[in-house]
Design a protein around this motif. Structure first.
Motif, PDB file in Angstrom:
ATOM      1  N   HIS A  64       3.942  -4.725   4.035  1.00 45.23           N
ATOM      2  CA  HIS A  64       2.523  -4.773   4.409  1.00 45.23           C
ATOM      3  C   HIS A  64       1.680  -4.928   3.141  1.00 45.23           C
ATOM      4  CE1 HIS A  64       3.311  -3.487   8.578  1.00 45.23           C
ATOM      5  NE2 HIS A  64       4.245  -2.720   8.048  1.00 45.23           N
ATOM      6  N   HIS A  65       1.691  -6.131   2.596  1.00 44.64           N
ATOM      7  CA  HIS A  65       1.050  -6.391   1.305  1.00 44.64           C
ATOM      8  C   HIS A  65      -0.449  -6.641   1.436  1.00 44.64           C
ATOM      9  CE1 HIS A  65       2.571 -10.308   2.870  1.00 44.64           C
ATOM     10  NE2 HIS A  65       1.290 -10.592   2.740  1.00 44.64           N
ATOM     11  N   VAL A  66      -1.122  -6.547   0.302  1.00 46.51           N
ATOM     12  CA  VAL A  66      -2.555  -6.838   0.199  1.00 46.51           C
ATOM     13  C   VAL A  66      -2.756  -7.689  -1.044  1.00 46.51           C
ATOM     14  CG1 VAL A  66      -4.865  -5.868  -0.172  1.00 46.51           C
ATOM     15  CG2 VAL A  66      -3.246  -4.674   1.318  1.00 46.51           C
ATOM     16  N   TRP A  67      -3.444  -8.796  -0.876  1.00 46.00           N
ATOM     17  CA  TRP A  67      -3.784  -9.668  -2.000  1.00 46.00           C
ATOM     18  C   TRP A  67      -5.291  -9.613  -2.214  1.00 46.00           C
ATOM     19  CZ3 TRP A  67      -0.230 -12.519  -4.829  1.00 46.00           C
ATOM     20  CH2 TRP A  67       1.070 -12.522  -4.342  1.00 46.00           C
ATOM     21  N   VAL A  68      -5.719  -9.428  -3.453  1.00 43.24           N
ATOM     22  CA  VAL A  68      -7.140  -9.401  -3.792  1.00 43.24           C
ATOM     23  C   VAL A  68      -7.373 -10.450  -4.867  1.00 43.24           C
ATOM     24  CG1 VAL A  68      -9.032  -8.008  -4.673  1.00 43.24           C
ATOM     25  CG2 VAL A  68      -7.279  -6.935  -3.245  1.00 43.24           C
ATOM     26  N   GLU A  76      -1.816  -0.809  -2.742  1.00 45.03           N
ATOM     27  CA  GLU A  76      -2.465  -0.877  -1.433  1.00 45.03           C
ATOM     28  C   GLU A  76      -1.488  -1.414  -0.407  1.00 45.03           C
ATOM     29  OE1 GLU A  76      -6.433  -2.507  -1.190  1.00 45.03           O
ATOM     30  OE2 GLU A  76      -6.581  -2.438  -3.375  1.00 45.03           O
ATOM     31  N   ASP A  77      -1.739  -1.088   0.863  1.00 44.46           N
ATOM     32  CA  ASP A  77      -0.950  -1.675   1.935  1.00 44.46           C
ATOM     33  C   ASP A  77      -1.872  -2.050   3.089  1.00 44.46           C
ATOM     34  OD1 ASP A  77      -1.034   0.398   4.111  1.00 44.46           O
ATOM     35  OD2 ASP A  77      -0.017   1.619   2.614  1.00 44.46           O
ATOM     36  N   SER A  78      -1.358  -2.892   3.962  1.00 44.32           N
ATOM     37  CA  SER A  78      -2.152  -3.379   5.092  1.00 44.32           C
ATOM     38  C   SER A  78      -1.644  -2.821   6.415  1.00 44.32           C
ATOM     39  CB  SER A  78      -2.123  -4.909   5.119  1.00 44.32           C
ATOM     40  OG  SER A  78      -0.781  -5.367   5.252  1.00 44.32           O
ATOM     41  N   PRO A  82      -3.033  -6.369  11.790  1.00 48.57           N
ATOM     42  CA  PRO A  82      -2.105  -7.416  12.229  1.00 48.57           C
ATOM     43  C   PRO A  82      -2.017  -8.534  11.184  1.00 48.57           C
ATOM     44  CG  PRO A  82      -3.668  -6.875  13.972  1.00 48.57           C
ATOM     45  CD  PRO A  82      -4.142  -6.178  12.727  1.00 48.57           C
ATOM     46  N   CYS A  83      -0.817  -9.067  10.997  1.00 50.57           N
ATOM     47  CA  CYS A  83      -0.618 -10.163  10.034  1.00 50.57           C
ATOM     48  C   CYS A  83      -1.577 -11.320  10.329  1.00 50.57           C
ATOM     49  CB  CYS A  83       0.826 -10.658  10.077  1.00 50.57           C
ATOM     50  SG  CYS A  83       2.027  -9.388   9.636  1.00 50.57           S
ATOM     51  N   GLN A 104       8.636 -16.379   5.174  1.00 52.74           N
ATOM     52  CA  GLN A 104       8.707 -16.137   3.725  1.00 52.74           C
ATOM     53  C   GLN A 104       8.962 -14.664   3.445  1.00 52.74           C
ATOM     54  OE1 GLN A 104       5.169 -17.693   1.836  1.00 52.74           O
ATOM     55  NE2 GLN A 104       5.512 -19.738   2.658  1.00 52.74           N
ATOM     56  N   GLN A 105       8.287 -13.794   4.183  1.00 52.34           N
ATOM     57  CA  GLN A 105       8.435 -12.354   3.960  1.00 52.34           C
ATOM     58  C   GLN A 105       9.852 -11.898   4.297  1.00 52.34           C
ATOM     59  OE1 GLN A 105       6.298 -10.689   2.424  1.00 52.34           O
ATOM     60  NE2 GLN A 105       6.360  -8.559   2.996  1.00 52.34           N
ATOM     61  N   CYS A 106      10.341 -12.289   5.455  1.00 52.09           N
ATOM     62  CA  CYS A 106      11.665 -11.822   5.910  1.00 52.09           C
ATOM     63  C   CYS A 106      12.793 -12.555   5.188  1.00 52.09           C
ATOM     64  CB  CYS A 106      11.800 -12.015   7.420  1.00 52.09           C
ATOM     65  SG  CYS A 106      10.562 -11.099   8.378  1.00 52.09           S
TER      66      CYS A 106
END
Length: 127
Positions: A64-68, A76-78, A82-83, A104-106
Motif C-alpha cells: 500500500h504505497h504512497v508517492w508524493v 506512509e501507506d495508503s 482503493p487502488c 507490476q505490484q504483484c
C-alpha cells in the motif's frame, strides 16, 4: 457529564472508523475488481492475511504505497484507499493504469523474490 459522554462517543467513532480498513482486508479472498466492470478473467485469488504471513510482510506500505511528487514516501501507506483512487483504468502520464499497477505490484514482487505465482492462471483461477 454530557461533555464526557460526547468525548467518549467521538473517540469510539474515530477508533471504529480507523479500524475498518484492517477488518475489511481480514476477510479478503480476491483482489477487488469493482473498478473494472466486466472482467476478461476471474478476479485474482488473494487472501490478504495468509499472503502477508507466508511472505513475511509486516509493513503495510510494502504493498500500500504512497508517492508524493514522484518520490516514494517510505513512512506512509495508503491502507483504506482503493487502488483505483490513484490508478485510473488507463495509464495517466507516469501513473500506470489499474490493471498494470496490480500486475507490476504483484508480479514485480514475485519475480524479485523468486517466489509466488507469475502465470495468469495461477492468480486468475477459474472456479
Amino acid at each position: 457529564m454530557f461533555k464526557h459522554t460526547l468525548i467518549a462517543l467521538t473517540l469510539l467513532a474515530a477508533a471504529t472508523l480507523f479500524s475498518l480498513p484492517a477488518f475489511s482486508q481480514e476477510d479478503m479472498t480476491h483482489v477487488p475488481t469493482d473498478a473494472f466492470g466486466k472482467l476478461e478473467r476471474p478476479a485474482a485469488v488473494f487472501n490478504h492475511d495468509e499472503h502477508n504471513e507466508k511472505a513475511g510482510i509486516e509493513s503495510c506500505n510494502a504493498c500500500h504505497h504512497v508517492w508524493v511528487n514522484g518520490v516514494l514516501a517510505e513512512d506512509e501507506d495508503s491502507v483504506g484507499t482503493p487502488c483505483s483512487d490513484c490508478h485510473a483504468l488507463e495509464q495517466d502520464g507516469d501513473t500506470p493504469g489499474l490493471q498494470d499497477a496490480y500486475h507490476q505490484q504483484c508480479w514485480g514482487c514475485h519475480e524479485k523474490q523468486a517466489k509466488g505465482p507469475v502465470m495468469c492462471g495461477e492468480c486468475h483461477v477459474k472456479s
